[in-house]
Design an enzyme around this catalytic site. Structure first.
Site, PDB file in Angstrom:
ATOM      1  N   ARG A 150       0.864  -1.170   0.000  1.00  0.00           N
ATOM      2  CA  ARG A 150       0.000   0.000   0.000  1.00  0.00           C
ATOM      3  C   ARG A 150       0.907   1.228   0.000  1.00  0.00           C
ATOM      4  O   ARG A 150       2.042   1.184   0.489  1.00  0.00           O
ATOM      5  CB  ARG A 150      -0.895   0.027   1.235  1.00  0.00           C
ATOM      6  CG  ARG A 150      -1.811  -1.177   1.391  1.00  0.00           C
ATOM      7  CD  ARG A 150      -2.596  -1.093   2.695  1.00  0.00           C
ATOM      8  NE  ARG A 150      -3.535  -2.192   2.865  1.00  0.00           N
ATOM      9  CZ  ARG A 150      -3.266  -3.317   3.509  1.00  0.00           C
ATOM     10  NH1 ARG A 150      -2.065  -3.492   4.070  1.00  0.00           N
ATOM     11  NH2 ARG A 150      -4.174  -4.273   3.614  1.00  0.00           N
ATOM     12  N   LYS A 174      -2.175  -2.332   8.054  1.00  0.00           N
ATOM     13  CA  LYS A 174      -3.397  -1.874   8.719  1.00  0.00           C
ATOM     14  C   LYS A 174      -3.543  -2.542  10.077  1.00  0.00           C
ATOM     15  O   LYS A 174      -3.262  -3.722  10.236  1.00  0.00           O
ATOM     16  CB  LYS A 174      -4.617  -2.193   7.847  1.00  0.00           C
ATOM     17  CG  LYS A 174      -4.763  -1.283   6.631  1.00  0.00           C
ATOM     18  CD  LYS A 174      -6.064  -1.573   5.907  1.00  0.00           C
ATOM     19  CE  LYS A 174      -6.280  -0.606   4.750  1.00  0.00           C
ATOM     20  NZ  LYS A 174      -7.555  -0.884   4.039  1.00  0.00           N
ATOM     21  N   HIS A 246      -2.027   2.408  -5.991  1.00  0.00           N
ATOM     22  CA  HIS A 246      -2.826   1.201  -5.762  1.00  0.00           C
ATOM     23  C   HIS A 246      -2.936   0.363  -7.034  1.00  0.00           C
ATOM     24  O   HIS A 246      -3.149  -0.853  -6.969  1.00  0.00           O
ATOM     25  CB  HIS A 246      -4.216   1.585  -5.256  1.00  0.00           C
ATOM     26  CG  HIS A 246      -4.847   0.530  -4.394  1.00  0.00           C
ATOM     27  ND1 HIS A 246      -4.370   0.198  -3.148  1.00  0.00           N
ATOM     28  CD2 HIS A 246      -5.903  -0.292  -4.623  1.00  0.00           C
ATOM     29  CE1 HIS A 246      -5.111  -0.782  -2.633  1.00  0.00           C
ATOM     30  NE2 HIS A 246      -6.045  -1.098  -3.503  1.00  0.00           N
ATOM     31  N   ARG A 249      -0.375  -2.175  -6.916  1.00  0.00           N
ATOM     32  CA  ARG A 249      -0.751  -3.242  -5.978  1.00  0.00           C
ATOM     33  C   ARG A 249      -1.721  -4.217  -6.645  1.00  0.00           C
ATOM     34  O   ARG A 249      -1.570  -5.440  -6.536  1.00  0.00           O
ATOM     35  CB  ARG A 249      -1.383  -2.608  -4.738  1.00  0.00           C
ATOM     36  CG  ARG A 249      -1.840  -3.583  -3.657  1.00  0.00           C
ATOM     37  CD  ARG A 249      -2.234  -2.779  -2.411  1.00  0.00           C
ATOM     38  NE  ARG A 249      -3.037  -3.515  -1.456  1.00  0.00           N
ATOM     39  CZ  ARG A 249      -2.547  -4.293  -0.485  1.00  0.00           C
ATOM     40  NH1 ARG A 249      -1.235  -4.446  -0.381  1.00  0.00           N
ATOM     41  NH2 ARG A 249      -3.336  -4.892   0.360  1.00  0.00           N
TER      42      ARG A 249
END
Length: 306
Positions: A150, A174, A246, A249
């Protein structure tokens, strides 16, 4: 063992009755195997081909979308699963087809576009490696695409959490969850160039001393700056897509899955939460994750040069 048995018989059916090519047969088997893997990591170990229902199929494609797989790739997997369950119907293994309500255009949710491998190569090729910023930016994009980080994880990368000698970086994701992420050889190569030839000679602000990626003033890069760097490079490459960090990703996950990587390995590398309410989670050893990058990531193919 039921899955293995049915897959073996399905392969015989595709070979003898459908007369499909070896490549097509392997693709169909991989599609069914992905569903099997999903049910395992979802904690549905008691589900076999005879008991798969529409909800399992819907949840599977939802999860594939969350991993970054585009609708076109999902549609290809759908085709393989339809062939499998049609075979089970012909063999009277099942009475109703769980694929009946699944239609290609309605699978998953709309995702940001992914980049093809040639498009990623094109973006990398426009970076001016003769400048300090260019060397840094090449390292940034290589790390993003090699590890599926991320953008928040990228800007927070710490020097003391980079174990390049064994090909891993430690990431705090996270919820402050720590994971080890394998990093590809090209990313290591360009990261070492940046660290040894650029960052090492910068005047660095004290509070930014352990951050990997810095701006020209010696402070850590911000999320916004990463977005701007990528936007500029995409424009230079002449690629007309809405590309963000992103996107790299999503591309990382898509290219691994399409190459045949294990869903559980991709899930772990991305740092996804367990997809079960009881947090059942299969942790894979680091050698397996590293081998997944070597075997299935486009930047690790043997014909590519460092």
């Amino acid at each position: 063992m039921l899955w293995q048995s049915y897959l073996k018989n399905f392969k015989s059916y595709l070979t003898l009755e459908r007369s499909l090519s070896e490549n097509s047969i392997e693709a169909y088997l991989r599609d069914v195997h992905k569903l099997w893997q999903y049910l395992e990591i979802a904690g549905e170990n008691d589900i076999n081909p005879e008991t798969v229902n529409e909800k399992h199929i819907f949840n599977f494609f939802t999860y594939m979308g969350e991993l970054g797989l585009e609708t076109t790739s999902q549609a290809r997997i759908l085709s393989g699963l339809k062939a499998f369950f049609k075979y089970l119907l012909l063999e009277d293994v099942i009475k109703t087809d769980p694929m009946d309500l699944m239609a290609s255009p309605k699978i998953g949710r709309k995702l940001p576009p992914t980049l093809s491998f040639p498009e990623i190569e094109k973006i990398l090729s426009v970076i001016d490696l003769s400048t300090p910023e260019g060397a840094r930016n090449r390292a940034i994009l290589e790390v993003l695409y090699s590890s599926g980080l991320r953008v928040s994880e990228l800007v927070e990368m710490q020097l003391t959490e980079c174990f390049l000698d064994i090909g891993f970086i430690r990431i705090i994701g996270k919820g402050n969850k720590v994971r080890l992420v394998p990093i590809g050889r090209d990313a290591i190569h360009y990261l070492e160039i940046y660290l040894e030839n650029i960052r090492k000679f910068q005047v660095i602000k004290e509070e930014a001393g352990n951050y990997v990626f810095l701006n020209r003033r010696g402070n850590k890069l911000t999320r916004v700056m990463i977005f701007l760097i990528i936007k500029d490079l995409v424009a230079q490459a002449g690629i007309h897509k809405n590309v963000s960090p992103h996107t790299f990703r999503h591309s990382f996950a898509t290219h691994l899955i399409e190459g045949g990587a294990d869903l559980r390995a991709v899930q772990e590398m991305l740092g996804h939460e367990s997809i079960t309410t009881t947090e059942i989670y299969t942790h894979l050893d680091r050698e397996y994750l590293q081998q997944t990058i070597v075997d299935f990531h486009p930047r690790s193919k043997k014909h590519l040069k460092v």
